[in-house]
Design a protein around this motif. Structure first.
Motif, mmCIF file in Angstrom:
data_model
loop_
_atom_site.group_PDB
_atom_site.id
_atom_site.type_symbol
_atom_site.label_atom_id
_atom_site.label_comp_id
_atom_site.label_asym_id
_atom_site.label_seq_id
_atom_site.Cartn_x
_atom_site.Cartn_y
_atom_site.Cartn_z
ATOM 1 N N LEU A 209 0.834 -1.201 0.000
ATOM 2 C CA LEU A 209 0.000 0.000 0.000
ATOM 3 C C LEU A 209 0.873 1.257 0.000
ATOM 4 O O LEU A 209 0.582 2.234 -0.696
ATOM 5 C CB LEU A 209 -0.918 -0.008 1.224
ATOM 6 N N PHE A 210 1.960 1.232 0.773
ATOM 7 C CA PHE A 210 2.858 2.388 0.818
ATOM 8 C C PHE A 210 3.605 2.534 -0.507
ATOM 9 O O PHE A 210 3.833 3.654 -0.977
ATOM 10 C CB PHE A 210 3.840 2.229 1.979
ATOM 11 N N THR A 211 3.978 1.412 -1.107
ATOM 12 C CA THR A 211 4.614 1.453 -2.427
ATOM 13 C C THR A 211 3.650 2.027 -3.463
ATOM 14 O O THR A 211 4.052 2.793 -4.341
ATOM 15 C CB THR A 211 5.056 0.042 -2.852
ATOM 16 N N PHE A 212 2.388 1.648 -3.362
ATOM 17 C CA PHE A 212 1.352 2.143 -4.270
ATOM 18 C C PHE A 212 1.294 3.670 -4.216
ATOM 19 O O PHE A 212 1.125 4.336 -5.242
ATOM 20 C CB PHE A 212 0.018 1.528 -3.873
ATOM 21 N N ARG A 213 1.474 4.225 -3.026
ATOM 22 C CA ARG A 213 1.418 5.675 -2.871
ATOM 23 C C ARG A 213 2.768 6.326 -3.179
ATOM 24 O O ARG A 213 2.907 7.537 -3.188
ATOM 25 C CB ARG A 213 0.969 6.001 -1.443
ATOM 26 N N GLY A 214 3.787 5.518 -3.489
ATOM 27 C CA GLY A 214 5.092 6.059 -3.843
ATOM 28 C C GLY A 214 5.988 6.322 -2.654
ATOM 29 O O GLY A 214 6.965 7.070 -2.761
ATOM 30 N N LEU A 215 5.684 5.702 -1.502
ATOM 31 C CA LEU A 215 6.487 5.877 -0.302
ATOM 32 C C LEU A 215 7.474 4.727 -0.167
ATOM 33 O O LEU A 215 7.076 3.564 -0.126
ATOM 34 C CB LEU A 215 5.582 5.940 0.943
ATOM 35 N N ASP A 216 8.750 5.056 -0.081
ATOM 36 C CA ASP A 216 9.779 4.045 0.126
ATOM 37 C C ASP A 216 9.786 3.660 1.603
ATOM 38 O O ASP A 216 9.812 4.522 2.482
ATOM 39 C CB ASP A 216 11.148 4.598 -0.288
ATOM 40 N N LEU A 217 9.787 2.358 1.876
ATOM 41 C CA LEU A 217 9.663 1.893 3.254
ATOM 42 C C LEU A 217 10.841 2.338 4.110
ATOM 43 O O LEU A 217 10.658 2.796 5.240
ATOM 44 C CB LEU A 217 9.537 0.368 3.288
ATOM 45 N N THR A 218 12.060 2.223 3.587
ATOM 46 C CA THR A 218 13.238 2.621 4.370
ATOM 47 C C THR A 218 13.192 4.109 4.697
ATOM 48 O O THR A 218 13.436 4.524 5.836
ATOM 49 C CB THR A 218 14.525 2.293 3.596
ATOM 50 N N THR A 219 12.862 4.915 3.700
ATOM 51 C CA THR A 219 12.746 6.354 3.924
ATOM 52 C C THR A 219 11.641 6.658 4.931
ATOM 53 O O THR A 219 11.793 7.531 5.797
ATOM 54 C CB THR A 219 12.454 7.076 2.603
ATOM 55 N N LEU A 220 10.538 5.931 4.830
ATOM 56 C CA LEU A 220 9.421 6.149 5.753
ATOM 57 C C LEU A 220 9.831 5.805 7.181
ATOM 58 O O LEU A 220 9.512 6.535 8.122
ATOM 59 C CB LEU A 220 8.221 5.299 5.327
ATOM 60 N N GLU A 221 10.548 4.688 7.349
ATOM 61 C CA GLU A 221 10.970 4.296 8.695
ATOM 62 C C GLU A 221 11.906 5.340 9.298
ATOM 63 O O GLU A 221 11.826 5.644 10.488
ATOM 64 C CB GLU A 221 11.629 2.921 8.645
ATOM 65 N N HIS A 222 12.820 5.899 8.488
ATOM 66 C CA HIS A 222 13.707 6.951 8.973
ATOM 67 C C HIS A 222 12.904 8.191 9.372
ATOM 68 O O HIS A 222 13.201 8.836 10.389
ATOM 69 C CB HIS A 222 14.735 7.311 7.906
ATOM 70 N N ALA A 223 11.895 8.513 8.572
ATOM 71 C CA ALA A 223 11.046 9.669 8.888
ATOM 72 C C ALA A 223 10.272 9.436 10.178
ATOM 73 O O ALA A 223 10.096 10.354 10.988
ATOM 74 C CB ALA A 223 10.097 9.951 7.731
ATOM 75 N N VAL A 224 9.800 8.193 10.367
ATOM 76 C CA VAL A 224 9.063 7.870 11.593
ATOM 77 C C VAL A 224 9.978 7.997 12.809
ATOM 78 O O VAL A 224 9.587 8.524 13.860
ATOM 79 C CB VAL A 224 8.464 6.447 11.505
ATOM 80 N N MET A 225 11.226 7.525 12.685
ATOM 81 C CA MET A 225 12.171 7.633 13.793
ATOM 82 C C MET A 225 12.468 9.087 14.129
ATOM 83 O O MET A 225 12.516 9.473 15.299
ATOM 84 C CB MET A 225 13.460 6.882 13.443
ATOM 85 N N ALA A 226 12.666 9.906 13.083
ATOM 86 C CA ALA A 226 12.925 11.325 13.316
ATOM 87 C C ALA A 226 11.718 12.000 13.964
ATOM 88 O O ALA A 226 11.852 12.830 14.866
ATOM 89 C CB ALA A 226 13.282 11.997 11.999
ATOM 90 N N GLN A 227 10.540 11.635 13.503
ATOM 91 C CA GLN A 227 9.323 12.217 14.064
ATOM 92 C C GLN A 227 9.128 11.767 15.508
ATOM 93 O O GLN A 227 8.639 12.526 16.350
ATOM 94 C CB GLN A 227 8.111 11.806 13.220
ATOM 95 N N ALA A 228 9.507 10.519 15.798
ATOM 96 C CA ALA A 228 9.375 10.003 17.161
ATOM 97 C C ALA A 228 10.265 10.786 18.123
ATOM 98 O O ALA A 228 9.877 11.057 19.266
ATOM 99 C CB ALA A 228 9.727 8.518 17.193
ATOM 100 N N LYS A 229 11.466 11.163 17.659
ATOM 101 C CA LYS A 229 12.347 11.979 18.495
ATOM 102 C C LYS A 229 11.721 13.350 18.767
ATOM 103 O O LYS A 229 11.785 13.863 19.887
ATOM 104 C CB LYS A 229 13.702 12.145 17.821
#
Length: 255
Positions: A158-178
């Protein structure tokens, strides 16, 4: 002369459960196609008429073999999302305990579903180059069926369908979590009560001997053995001892 076919009501579930994203894709066809085209489209999907399916950057491109010599081309296009719209995905996953783990299981909120797919099933655009003038043809139904099955089997598609790279998304989630954790420093209520902690990890458990290098064990036993027979016997004793200790540990846990 028979009249035009009526638009079909949403069909009954064919599986025990569907992920919300897969359900929305199924509803795209169910809300616009007549019952006959839905039935033939499903038959096409089950018979393997969808010969290719590529998902990327808000679009799914597929080739569907029909009655013609050349396959028909079908495109499923999601509504546009800006970078600010997509930033909501990482922000919400970061604020949700076990957000990424739940996303891997296909468990996402209604808000994320609307961002990743569409606010409404009717906002998803379908295009097929076949001559059928119906709003949704059987080729489009077949592609939606395969696309829904793909996302249901692999929720991260589903994330690929929207054009979101999983690795990039996980890094963004980690940064947002901080960033989210820093908010607790200035919010008195969050400072004292905190947020819900994520679940502890569940590491893979397996017998140590299965993951060990037996060649090293044989080499160690060879250093203290006079013959090959003694070496093999020593390794066998160690394996038996390990199995005995593991069996006792399992019994203690069960009791």
């Amino acid at each position: 002369v028979s009249g035009p076919e009526e638009v079909a009501a949403p069909p009954a579930r064919r599986r025990a459960s569907l992920s919300p994203a897969a359900e929305m894709l199924i509803d795209v066809a169910a809300s616009r196609a007549d019952r006959g085209r839905i039935t033939r489209g499903r038959q096409y999907a089950e018979a393997g008429h969808v010969v290719s399916l590529e998902v990327r950057n808000g679009r799914a491109h597929a080739q569907v073999a029909g009655s013609q010599n050349d396959p028909f081309t079908v495109t499923v296009q999601l509504p546009y999302r800006s970078a600010d719209d997509l930033a909501v995905v990482s922000a919400e996953l970061a604020r949700t305990p076990n957000g990424m783990r739940a996303a891997r299981r296909g468990e996402i909120s209604g808000n994320l579903l609307r961002v990743l797919l569409a606010d409404d099933a009717n906002d998803i655009r379908l295009v097929c180059d076949c001559p059928d003038p119906a709003p949704v043809c059987k080729h489009e139904v077949a592609v939606l069926e395969k696309l829904a099955a793909k996302i249901d089997a692999d929720p991260l598609a589903l994330f690929t369908f929207r054009g979101l790279d999983l690795t990039t998304l996980e890094h963004a989630v980690m940064a947002q979590a901080k960033e989210t954790s820093r908010e607790s420093e200035t919010d008195p209520e969050l400072f004292w009560t905190g947020r819900q902690l994520p679940d502890l990890p569940t590491p893979r458990v397996s017998p140590a001997l299965d993951d060990s290098d037996l060649d090293l064990l044989h080499k160690a036993m060879r250093a203290i053995s006079y013959t090959n027979v003694e070496q093999l016997r020593a390794v066998s004793y160690i394996e038996d001892l390990y199995d005995h200790l593991c069996r006792d540990a399992v019994l203690d846990n069960e009791s």
